[in-house]
Design a protein around this motif. Structure first.
Motif, PDB file in Angstrom:
ATOM      1  N   ILE A  63       0.876  -1.170   0.000  1.00 21.32           N
ATOM      2  CA  ILE A  63       0.000   0.000   0.000  1.00 21.32           C
ATOM      3  C   ILE A  63       0.914   1.221   0.000  1.00 21.32           C
ATOM      4  N   GLY A  64       0.939   1.935  -1.113  1.00 24.41           N
ATOM      5  CA  GLY A  64       1.847   3.059  -1.254  1.00 24.41           C
ATOM      6  C   GLY A  64       1.259   4.357  -0.737  1.00 24.41           C
ATOM      7  N   ALA A  75       0.758  -3.029   3.764  1.00 28.80           N
ATOM      8  CA  ALA A  75       0.636  -4.057   2.728  1.00 28.80           C
ATOM      9  C   ALA A  75      -0.546  -4.941   3.077  1.00 28.80           C
ATOM     10  N   VAL A  76      -1.096  -5.588   2.061  1.00 24.88           N
ATOM     11  CA  VAL A  76      -2.251  -6.454   2.271  1.00 24.88           C
ATOM     12  C   VAL A  76      -2.027  -7.758   1.521  1.00 24.88           C
ATOM     13  N   ALA A  77      -2.331  -8.867   2.187  1.00 30.41           N
ATOM     14  CA  ALA A  77      -2.144 -10.194   1.605  1.00 30.41           C
ATOM     15  C   ALA A  77      -3.360 -10.602   0.782  1.00 30.41           C
ATOM     16  N   GLU A 105      -8.226  -1.875  -2.999  1.00 28.43           N
ATOM     17  CA  GLU A 105      -7.690  -2.042  -4.353  1.00 28.43           C
ATOM     18  C   GLU A 105      -6.535  -3.034  -4.367  1.00 28.43           C
ATOM     19  N   MET A 106      -5.615  -2.901  -3.406  1.00 26.27           N
ATOM     20  CA  MET A 106      -4.451  -3.788  -3.356  1.00 26.27           C
ATOM     21  C   MET A 106      -4.832  -5.198  -2.914  1.00 26.27           C
ATOM     22  N   ALA A 107      -5.838  -5.318  -2.067  1.00 30.61           N
ATOM     23  CA  ALA A 107      -6.305  -6.642  -1.653  1.00 30.61           C
ATOM     24  C   ALA A 107      -6.859  -7.399  -2.854  1.00 30.61           C
ATOM     25  N   ASP A 108      -7.619  -6.686  -3.687  1.00 29.32           N
ATOM     26  CA  ASP A 108      -8.163  -7.306  -4.895  1.00 29.32           C
ATOM     27  C   ASP A 108      -7.041  -7.694  -5.859  1.00 29.32           C
ATOM     28  N   ALA A 109      -6.026  -6.828  -5.989  1.00 30.21           N
ATOM     29  CA  ALA A 109      -4.896  -7.126  -6.875  1.00 30.21           C
ATOM     30  C   ALA A 109      -4.116  -8.333  -6.377  1.00 30.21           C
ATOM     31  N   ALA A 114      -2.731 -14.141  -6.874  1.00 30.48           N
ATOM     32  CA  ALA A 114      -2.679 -15.487  -6.317  1.00 30.48           C
ATOM     33  C   ALA A 114      -3.466 -16.461  -7.188  1.00 30.48           C
ATOM     34  N   GLN A 115      -4.625 -16.021  -7.683  1.00 32.79           N
ATOM     35  CA  GLN A 115      -5.443 -16.882  -8.535  1.00 32.79           C
ATOM     36  C   GLN A 115      -4.785 -17.119  -9.888  1.00 32.79           C
ATOM     37  N   ARG A 116      -4.018 -16.150 -10.370  1.00 31.92           N
ATOM     38  CA  ARG A 116      -3.322 -16.307 -11.638  1.00 31.92           C
ATOM     39  C   ARG A 116      -2.189 -17.334 -11.517  1.00 31.92           C
ATOM     40  N   TYR A 117      -1.587 -17.399 -10.345  1.00 26.52           N
ATOM     41  CA  TYR A 117      -0.449 -18.293 -10.153  1.00 26.52           C
ATOM     42  C   TYR A 117      -0.867 -19.734  -9.881  1.00 26.52           C
ATOM     43  N   ARG A 118      -2.004 -19.903  -9.239  1.00 28.00           N
ATOM     44  CA  ARG A 118      -2.472 -21.260  -8.978  1.00 28.00           C
ATOM     45  C   ARG A 118      -3.959 -21.275  -8.680  1.00 28.00           C
ATOM     46  N   ASP A 119      -4.557 -22.446  -8.846  1.00 28.07           N
ATOM     47  CA  ASP A 119      -5.966 -22.648  -8.534  1.00 28.07           C
ATOM     48  C   ASP A 119      -6.164 -22.432  -7.030  1.00 28.07           C
TER      49      ASP A 119
END
Length: 215
Positions: A63-64, A75-77, A105-109, A114-119
Motif C-alpha cells: 500500500i503506497g 501491505a495487504v495479503a 484495491e491492493m487486496a483485490d490485486a 494469487a489466482q493467476r499463479y495457482r488454482d
C-alpha cells in the motif's frame, strides 16, 4: 545472521542457492517453502530444492503513500490480511479514506495475482507445518510482514523467514514476528535490494510461474 560489508549476488538463482546452503548448514527443516512473487520465486526454487520440499507462493501487495506509491505505508495479503504502518500514516496525516480505498484495491490485486499463479482450491494447508518464507530481499518489510501475518493465522508449527539481503531496521522488526530469520547480508548502508545483485531484471509473471512448475 551474518553481517558482511560487501554483499554481492550474481542473480536471484545464485542467491537462492547460497540461501539454501545456509539453511541446510543450520539444520533448518521445512515442510514447504513459500516465495513472494515475482522476484521471490527464482530465489525460492533452489531453496525448496535444497530442502527437498514443495514450492508455493505467499502473495501480498504494498500500500503506497499518496503521490509516492513506492513508499510503503502498509501491505495487504491475498486473503485480506493487512498490516498498516500507523505511525507513518498518522505522522503524514494520510486520509483514512485513501488508506481504506487503496487497501481494498491492493487486496483485490493480491487476490487476482494469487489466482493467476495457482488454482485457489490447490492452496496448501499450513496448519501444523514448518514453513519457510522466501523473498529476494527486504527493504521496508511491509510486504513480508503482511505475508507473515497471513501465514501465522494458519497456525504453522514453525515459520522461518529466509532472504539473501535486508535492511537492518526491517530485519530487526521482522525477527519478532517469526521463529527464526536467516539473512545472508545485512549491510549497514542499505539503499535498495537491487543494489546487491549484479543482475536484477524484472521478473515477468510467466517466468515466475515457471519456477512453480519445476519439479
Amino acid at each position: 545472521m551474518v553481517r558482511n560489508r560487501s554483499p554481492t549476488f550474481e542473480n536471484r538463482q545464485a542467491a537462492g542457492k547460497r540461501l539454501g546452503e545456509a539453511l541446510r548448514e543450520r539444520d533448518i527443516e521445512a515442510d514447504i517453502v513459500l516465495a513472494i512473487p515475482r522476484g521471490g520465486l527464482p530465489v525460492g526454487r533452489p531453496v525448496a530444492d535444497a530442502l527437498g520440499v514443495p514450492l508455493d507462493i505467499a502473495v501480498a501487495k504494498k500500500i503506497g503513500a499518496p503521490n509516492n506509491p513506492e513508499y510503503a505505508i502498509g501491505a495487504v495479503a491475498a486473503d485480506g490480511t493487512v498490516w498498516l504502518n500507523t505511525d507513518v500514516i498518522d505522522r503524514r496525516e494520510i486520509p483514512r479514506d485513501y488508506v481504506a480505498n487503496t487497501r481494498a484495491e491492493m487486496a483485490d490485486a493480491a487476490k487476482q495475482k494469487a489466482q493467476r499463479y495457482r488454482d485457489p482450491e490447490s492452496s496448501p494447508s499450513l496448519t501444523g507445518k514448518r514453513v519457510c518464507l522466501v523473498d529476494d530481499g527486504v527493504a521496508t518489510g511491509a510486504t513480508a510482514r503482511a505475508c507473515i501475518e497471513q501465514i501465522q493465522q494458519a497456525d504453522p508449527e514453525r515459520l522461518v523467514l529466509a532472504v539473501p539481503v535486508a535492511s537492518p531496521r526491517a530485519i530487526s522488526d521482522l525477527e519478532a514476528l517469526v521463529d527464526e530469520v536467516v539473512c545472508l547480508e545485512i549491510p549497514s548502508e542499505f539503499r535498495a535490494v537491487g543494489q546487491y545483485y549484479e543482475q536484477f531484471e524484472q521478473v515477468s509473471d510467466e517466468v515466475a510461474m515457471s519456477y512453480l512448475a519445476e519439479e
